[in-house]
Design a protein around this motif. Sequence first.
Motif, PDB file in Angstrom:
ATOM      1  N   ALA A  46       8.662   4.362   4.428  1.00 53.14           N
ATOM      2  CA  ALA A  46       7.707   5.000   3.524  1.00 53.14           C
ATOM      3  C   ALA A  46       8.251   6.338   3.033  1.00 53.14           C
ATOM      4  CB  ALA A  46       6.371   5.186   4.236  1.00 53.14           C
ATOM      5  N   HIS A  67       0.840  -1.202   0.000  1.00 50.80           N
ATOM      6  CA  HIS A  67       0.000   0.000   0.000  1.00 50.80           C
ATOM      7  C   HIS A  67       0.879   1.257   0.000  1.00 50.80           C
ATOM      8  CE1 HIS A  67      -4.050   1.760   1.605  1.00 50.80           C
ATOM      9  NE2 HIS A  67      -3.441   2.597   0.802  1.00 50.80           N
ATOM     10  N   LEU A  68       1.901   1.238   0.861  1.00 51.01           N
ATOM     11  CA  LEU A  68       2.771   2.412   0.967  1.00 51.01           C
ATOM     12  C   LEU A  68       3.579   2.621  -0.315  1.00 51.01           C
ATOM     13  CD1 LEU A  68       3.849   1.844   4.654  1.00 51.01           C
ATOM     14  CD2 LEU A  68       2.486   3.757   3.801  1.00 51.01           C
ATOM     15  N   ARG A  69       3.964   1.534  -0.955  1.00 47.70           N
ATOM     16  CA  ARG A  69       4.689   1.674  -2.226  1.00 47.70           C
ATOM     17  C   ARG A  69       3.782   2.298  -3.283  1.00 47.70           C
ATOM     18  NH1 ARG A  69       6.801  -3.587  -0.922  1.00 47.70           N
ATOM     19  NH2 ARG A  69       8.930  -3.289  -0.177  1.00 47.70           N
ATOM     20  N   VAL A 113       7.307   4.182   8.935  1.00 48.50           N
ATOM     21  CA  VAL A 113       7.282   5.568   8.461  1.00 48.50           C
ATOM     22  C   VAL A 113       8.609   5.925   7.776  1.00 48.50           C
ATOM     23  CG1 VAL A 113       7.232   7.988   9.184  1.00 48.50           C
ATOM     24  CG2 VAL A 113       5.619   6.359  10.182  1.00 48.50           C
ATOM     25  N   CYS A 154       1.551  10.616   6.342  1.00 46.14           N
ATOM     26  CA  CYS A 154       0.633   9.572   6.772  1.00 46.14           C
ATOM     27  C   CYS A 154       0.104   9.864   8.164  1.00 46.14           C
ATOM     28  CB  CYS A 154       1.282   8.198   6.702  1.00 46.14           C
ATOM     29  SG  CYS A 154       2.775   8.071   7.637  1.00 46.14           S
ATOM     30  N   SER A 182       1.298   4.273  -2.658  1.00 49.59           N
ATOM     31  CA  SER A 182       1.144   5.688  -2.301  1.00 49.59           C
ATOM     32  C   SER A 182       2.321   6.504  -2.800  1.00 49.59           C
ATOM     33  CB  SER A 182       1.045   5.837  -0.778  1.00 49.59           C
ATOM     34  OG  SER A 182      -0.108   5.204  -0.302  1.00 49.59           O
ATOM     35  N   PHE A 198      11.440  -0.985   4.966  1.00 48.91           N
ATOM     36  CA  PHE A 198      10.481  -0.760   6.048  1.00 48.91           C
ATOM     37  C   PHE A 198      10.858  -1.472   7.348  1.00 48.91           C
ATOM     38  CE2 PHE A 198       8.231  -0.344   2.026  1.00 48.91           C
ATOM     39  CZ  PHE A 198       7.562   0.840   2.186  1.00 48.91           C
ATOM     40  N   ASP A 241       6.836   8.536   0.083  1.00 48.37           N
ATOM     41  CA  ASP A 241       5.551   8.883   0.691  1.00 48.37           C
ATOM     42  C   ASP A 241       5.696  10.245   1.350  1.00 48.37           C
ATOM     43  OD1 ASP A 241       4.930   6.128   0.178  1.00 48.37           O
ATOM     44  OD2 ASP A 241       3.325   6.349   1.642  1.00 48.37           O
ATOM     45  N   ASP A 291      -2.144   9.734   3.385  1.00 53.10           N
ATOM     46  CA  ASP A 291      -2.886   8.489   3.622  1.00 53.10           C
ATOM     47  C   ASP A 291      -3.211   8.367   5.095  1.00 53.10           C
ATOM     48  OD1 ASP A 291      -3.055   6.951   1.082  1.00 53.10           O
ATOM     49  OD2 ASP A 291      -0.883   7.264   1.150  1.00 53.10           O
TER      50      ASP A 291
END
Lengths: 499, 279
Positions: free
Chosen positions: A435, A396-398, A432, A443, A400, B110, A440, A413
Amino acid sequence: MSNAVYDIITSTHLNYHQKLNNLCHEAENTLNVLELPEKFKYFYEYGALCDMNEGNAPYRPRYVMVDFEKFVRQGSKFLRIDPPKNLDELLWALEVLYTYIPSITTKPVYLGNIDLLIDPFLEGMTDEEILPRLERFLGFCDRVIANAYSHANIGPKATRAGRLLLQLEAKLQLEVPNLSLKYDPDITPDDFAEQAILCSLKCGNPAICNHKAHKDTYSFDYGISSCYNILPLRGGAYTLSRLVLPRLAKMAKSVDDFMDNLLPEACQALGEYMNARVSFLVEKSGFFQSDFLAQEGLVERERFVGMYGIAGLCDCVNLLLADKGQRYGNSKEADDLADRIMTYVQNFVANFPAKYSEIAGGHFLLHAQAGLATDEGVTSGVRIVVGDEPANLLDHLRHSARFHRFFPTGCSDIFPFDSTAERNPAALLDIVKGAFQIGDKYCAFYGADGDMVRITGYLVKKSDLEKYDRGEVVLQDNVINGSSNYKLNRLQDRKVQSV
Amino acid sequence: MLTAPINKILPYSVVDGPGNRVAIFVQKCNIHCAYCHNPETQNLCSGCGACVEGCPAGALKMEQGRVVWDEKLCCGCDRCIKVCPNHASPKVTPMTAQQVFAKVCESIPFIRGITVSGGECGLYPEFLMELFRLAHTKGLSCLMDSNGTIDLSRYPELMEICDGVMLDVKSWKEETFRQLTGSGNEVVKKNLKYLADSEKLTEVRIVCLPGMVDAEDCILGISRTLSGEQIRRLPLKLIRFRHFGVKGALENHPSPDLAYMQGLEALARAQGFEKILIL
Ligand code: SF4
Ligand code: SF4
């Protein structure tokens, strides 16, 4: 018109200030002073272009980003306020100034980088002396401003003031001020960022802004206002208008028709409309000529920009590819089409001449608009529609990151987490960091089990929504918008991240 | 190529050590805890075939006396795990360290590290060495999550590159441990001291279940074994027994109440523990 006015006046569902605002809006809309382009009117009829209900005759910029540091240094002649010398004077001065800052909501949408404003005044004071004062200050924001678009910033440095503010936020559970942490792993220490994340799981605040990605947006420092608008300090946004992409998609006969005909025409019409709006505000409204904020240099006309918004990229692509069943966030073809659409809009905006836009090189700047109360089938900005979120949060973060890259003035997001996350805020900070490293920009987290819920970017309490839905009058303005948005966008069904 | 049977790889986990980590679960354990919450990781599949018929997705097949699992067809209903008489799972894939590492890489940037859990990861020392070496090339920290019944001092090379061990101290009295797990706990105590002295003890955990687990003795025993400074720095997790996933006698056993847990916390604090977490 008179019916609408009568309904406002006799409503038992609006508080006094809410009635007053609505009456102002009705009064403004009796005028027709903007020279609207024909094409704009055409697309407006279909809802494909949207003026965000800003009103027919702009008499103040949409968002005003007062330079509070300057205010603290120089005070204000108009308000008869001297530069504050201690914490009490500072907080009082800010509260007075806040009530004079205009915006589209009638309340100030930007309250300053409050930790940096407050911190220099804490020397020699104990926590016991400071906390009740800050608690009353936050209470002022929550009870007097009472509008969750009002946004305070903290960070990127860790300060004692910042830590105390977070401590109070977690305790007080306030929806106002909306709060963001400017986060930069090279500046913000982990323990401060972790305190902020834990706080957000407990009370929804603060959201986390990628400082590195935003700090060079303008030749001047930025602030975050409202639902995540990245705007130049001592300036702001004249206006925010938007392309409502799914409604434009509904008009299209095919993907090619959309790309070759509708999108170019709509982009052009929106740009012309925004220029008309900005021109009236700058030339006729008198705001920049007579308001004390401009006269005292707390804002400068040259630092305002028009935000060119888009909304519903997801729903647009899903509509255009409905016959193939390809869906945004879950299909390469859908995401590639979305990328093509955004690339077109980005190029258009980069080339379209915007009036009075010195700070942005003579152009408007793109904004991922997060939604209106009445939007149905229009997902915020470039977010993935509720129900289609990828199973893997990292995917999802990728996704975004791929789409955040188009937006200099705000794109975000929102992720609800289950209570497990509270055990290990350092883990969320790792997420975070990752991201932000891949691009990103913003968020926000909140605890799925708590009372606080983030709607488009602002917070409301679920218990207030229930109250309002029962027909009761509520204090917080945003409950009214939140009530319909929460339902129309099925926010209760957002994928809760379990980690 | 050296492989380990892998039950599951979580692309991110906040409950398997400090920060966000990829959690890798190997199949097979050398003990059998009565309160095990993923008993399907205890044994390797015997190929009995009992699970094949009931698979609603047709994801299981018998081929040459072995059960073959088709991940693409699997709907994740876990029916196979429920019916398996053998505390095993058909959904296990032998993977090389390289293959596991490729999965780990999908979670970069991540994560700050990986944690190998199970089953008992100590059964696969050579696999771990290879995996940890690869993970270190990406700057990832590497933790083992272990039941402590394998003498880790016998693998100095592994301990050299392992960044830490999250150790279960399941009970202190030998017979209690035996009742709970089917084996003795002398090696666990040895590992406790060895890991603390070599600065590889990331955290100690006790699953608390009055009547079955002598948590009080564990707390006292650990504090007698380690130095005051070691105790002060050691994160201690007191985990309430929960029956989710448990098979057998404890299937429906209630969790201890919060007051009991707080009593344990007070006891630990009195022994000098400062980083105590009740879960
Ligand atoms: S979980 Fe097991 S039973 Fe269920 S579909 Fe997958 S293989 Fe079949
Ligand atoms: S997973 Fe269990 S039930 Fe299925 S074949 Fe293996 S041992 Fe038998």
